[in-house]
Design a protein around this motif. Structure first.
Motif, PDB file in Angstrom:
ATOM      1  N   VAL A  82       0.837  -1.211   0.000  1.00 53.10           N
ATOM      2  CA  VAL A  82       0.000   0.000   0.000  1.00 53.10           C
ATOM      3  C   VAL A  82       0.868   1.256   0.000  1.00 53.10           C
ATOM      4  CG1 VAL A  82      -1.743   1.283   1.293  1.00 53.10           C
ATOM      5  CG2 VAL A  82      -1.953  -1.182   1.040  1.00 53.10           C
ATOM      6  N   ILE A  83       2.000   1.229   0.697  1.00 53.73           N
ATOM      7  CA  ILE A  83       2.916   2.378   0.686  1.00 53.73           C
ATOM      8  C   ILE A  83       3.436   2.619  -0.728  1.00 53.73           C
ATOM      9  CG2 ILE A  83       5.222   3.132   1.405  1.00 53.73           C
ATOM     10  CD1 ILE A  83       4.622   1.878   4.139  1.00 53.73           C
ATOM     11  N   VAL A  84       3.830   1.556  -1.408  1.00 50.67           N
ATOM     12  CA  VAL A  84       4.349   1.707  -2.772  1.00 50.67           C
ATOM     13  C   VAL A  84       3.252   2.212  -3.705  1.00 50.67           C
ATOM     14  CG1 VAL A  84       5.266   0.449  -4.758  1.00 50.67           C
ATOM     15  CG2 VAL A  84       6.198   0.025  -2.492  1.00 50.67           C
ATOM     16  N   VAL A  85       2.057   1.648  -3.596  1.00 43.42           N
ATOM     17  CA  VAL A  85       0.944   2.077  -4.457  1.00 43.42           C
ATOM     18  C   VAL A  85       0.622   3.550  -4.208  1.00 43.42           C
ATOM     19  CG1 VAL A  85      -1.538   1.799  -4.868  1.00 43.42           C
ATOM     20  CG2 VAL A  85      -0.067  -0.208  -4.761  1.00 43.42           C
ATOM     21  N   ALA A  86       0.510   3.937  -2.938  1.00 45.72           N
ATOM     22  CA  ALA A  86       0.175   5.329  -2.618  1.00 45.72           C
ATOM     23  C   ALA A  86       1.262   6.289  -3.080  1.00 45.72           C
ATOM     24  CB  ALA A  86      -0.071   5.476  -1.121  1.00 45.72           C
ATOM     25  N   THR A  87       2.520   5.919  -2.872  1.00 47.28           N
ATOM     26  CA  THR A  87       3.615   6.796  -3.279  1.00 47.28           C
ATOM     27  C   THR A  87       3.664   6.942  -4.801  1.00 47.28           C
ATOM     28  OG1 THR A  87       4.872   6.106  -1.328  1.00 47.28           O
ATOM     29  CG2 THR A  87       6.091   7.174  -3.091  1.00 47.28           C
ATOM     30  N   TRP A 129       7.355   6.147 -13.121  1.00 44.62           N
ATOM     31  CA  TRP A 129       6.735   5.966 -11.792  1.00 44.62           C
ATOM     32  C   TRP A 129       5.943   4.661 -11.745  1.00 44.62           C
ATOM     33  CZ3 TRP A 129       9.828   8.841  -9.702  1.00 44.62           C
ATOM     34  CH2 TRP A 129       9.922  10.216  -9.848  1.00 44.62           C
ATOM     35  N   PHE A 130       5.181   4.379 -12.814  1.00 49.37           N
ATOM     36  CA  PHE A 130       4.370   3.168 -12.851  1.00 49.37           C
ATOM     37  C   PHE A 130       5.237   1.911 -12.840  1.00 49.37           C
ATOM     38  CE2 PHE A 130       2.131  -0.208 -15.110  1.00 49.37           C
ATOM     39  CZ  PHE A 130       0.984  -0.301 -14.333  1.00 49.37           C
ATOM     40  N   THR A 131       6.279   1.908 -13.668  1.00 51.92           N
ATOM     41  CA  THR A 131       7.153   0.740 -13.746  1.00 51.92           C
ATOM     42  C   THR A 131       7.911   0.528 -12.434  1.00 51.92           C
ATOM     43  OG1 THR A 131       7.402   1.149 -16.112  1.00 51.92           O
ATOM     44  CG2 THR A 131       8.992  -0.330 -15.096  1.00 51.92           C
ATOM     45  N   ALA A 132       8.422   1.598 -11.857  1.00 57.48           N
ATOM     46  CA  ALA A 132       9.129   1.470 -10.583  1.00 57.48           C
ATOM     47  C   ALA A 132       8.186   0.964  -9.499  1.00 57.48           C
ATOM     48  CB  ALA A 132       9.736   2.812 -10.186  1.00 57.48           C
ATOM     49  N   GLY A 133       6.960   1.481  -9.471  1.00 53.02           N
ATOM     50  CA  GLY A 133       5.981   1.005  -8.491  1.00 53.02           C
ATOM     51  C   GLY A 133       5.660  -0.463  -8.680  1.00 53.02           C
ATOM     52  N   LEU A 134       5.502  -0.886  -9.913  1.00 47.36           N
ATOM     53  CA  LEU A 134       5.205  -2.294 -10.196  1.00 47.36           C
ATOM     54  C   LEU A 134       6.346  -3.193  -9.737  1.00 47.36           C
ATOM     55  CD1 LEU A 134       3.233  -4.293 -11.531  1.00 47.36           C
ATOM     56  CD2 LEU A 134       4.529  -3.960 -13.644  1.00 47.36           C
ATOM     57  N   PHE A 135       7.582  -2.805 -10.064  1.00 48.84           N
ATOM     58  CA  PHE A 135       8.723  -3.611  -9.635  1.00 48.84           C
ATOM     59  C   PHE A 135       8.861  -3.642  -8.113  1.00 48.84           C
ATOM     60  CE2 PHE A 135      10.885  -3.127 -13.936  1.00 48.84           C
ATOM     61  CZ  PHE A 135      10.635  -4.440 -14.283  1.00 48.84           C
ATOM     62  N   LEU A 136       8.626  -2.524  -7.453  1.00 48.83           N
ATOM     63  CA  LEU A 136       8.716  -2.497  -5.987  1.00 48.83           C
ATOM     64  C   LEU A 136       7.618  -3.337  -5.339  1.00 48.83           C
ATOM     65  CD1 LEU A 136       9.718   1.212  -5.371  1.00 48.83           C
ATOM     66  CD2 LEU A 136      11.122  -0.814  -4.997  1.00 48.83           C
ATOM     67  N   ILE A 137       6.428  -3.327  -5.918  1.00 48.26           N
ATOM     68  CA  ILE A 137       5.344  -4.163  -5.382  1.00 48.26           C
ATOM     69  C   ILE A 137       5.706  -5.636  -5.518  1.00 48.26           C
ATOM     70  CG2 ILE A 137       2.982  -4.941  -5.820  1.00 48.26           C
ATOM     71  CD1 ILE A 137       2.303  -2.016  -6.460  1.00 48.26           C
ATOM     72  N   LEU A 138       6.168  -6.028  -6.701  1.00 52.40           N
ATOM     73  CA  LEU A 138       6.550  -7.427  -6.902  1.00 52.40           C
ATOM     74  C   LEU A 138       7.701  -7.831  -5.981  1.00 52.40           C
ATOM     75  CD1 LEU A 138       6.274  -7.689 -10.781  1.00 52.40           C
ATOM     76  CD2 LEU A 138       4.747  -8.688  -9.067  1.00 52.40           C
TER      77      LEU A 138
END
Length: 185
Positions: A82-87, A129-138
């Motif tokens: 949730v932190i990664v998604v929100a950020t 931002w989207f790609t970095a968020g996706l990689f951090l979530i995974l």
């Protein structure tokens, strides 16, 4: 465990809501005006995202007090996602709002040719931002991404060779617009 959940979540909401509202009040003097409508501001659009970010940060901190190891791992993993998604969402929204502000400014000063550069930069930043968020979530969910990143590197080289002329034209266009060699009108 259930008692922690039933008491913890309302308690976290009760703490995160006033903190997010207080943060919005502190940021109000820095509020950017981006719309042509008078009185429309940026901060109300970020209200729920700031609440989600603060709630997740508090949940991450409180996760150390969970009754069981499974509860601690679950709460920590969910809070991290949730932190990664929100950020990432906040960064995407702020990027789009700043681009809208810059586009309006360029129209006012009579430089409509530079709007294409702003739009391209905005699109690239949103993709980052989207790609970095996706990689951090995974990554936070436990997936190993080393092979994926290596594959993207090799695929990127292959894509660059295949689309060499297209990429050359794209950067040439951006250079012509940025240098103002040709002007609209």
């Amino acid at each position: 465990t259930w008692l922690n959940v039933l008491v913890g979540i309302p308690l976290l909401v009760g703490i995160a809501w006033p903190l997010s509202r207080g943060l919005l009040r502190l940021l109000r003097p820095l509020d950017l005006r981006y719309s042509t409508k008078p009185g429309e501001s940026v901060l109300p659009q970020l209200k729920w995202l700031l609440f989600l970010l603060i709630f997740s940060l508090l949940a991450r901190i409180v996760a150390t007090q969970a009754a069981t190891a499974e509860g601690r791992i679950l709460v920590t993993s969910v809070a991290d996602v949730v932190i990664v998604v929100a950020t990432a969402w906040i960064l995407i929204r702020v990027t789009k709002l700043l681009a809208r502000f810059k586009t309006r400014h360029l129209r006012q000063v009579g430089l409509p040719g530079k709007i294409a550069t702003v739009e391209l930069s905005t699109w690239l930043l949103v993709c980052v931002w989207f790609t970095a968020g996706l990689f951090l979530i995974l990554r936070s969910l436990g997936f190993e991404l080393t092979a994926v990143i290596a594959g993207l590197g090799i695929g990127g080289i292959a894509f660059a060779f295949a689309a060499q002329k297209t990429i050359e034209n794209l950067f040439g266009t951006v250079t012509v617009v940025a240098d103002e060699a040709i002007q609209v009108g």
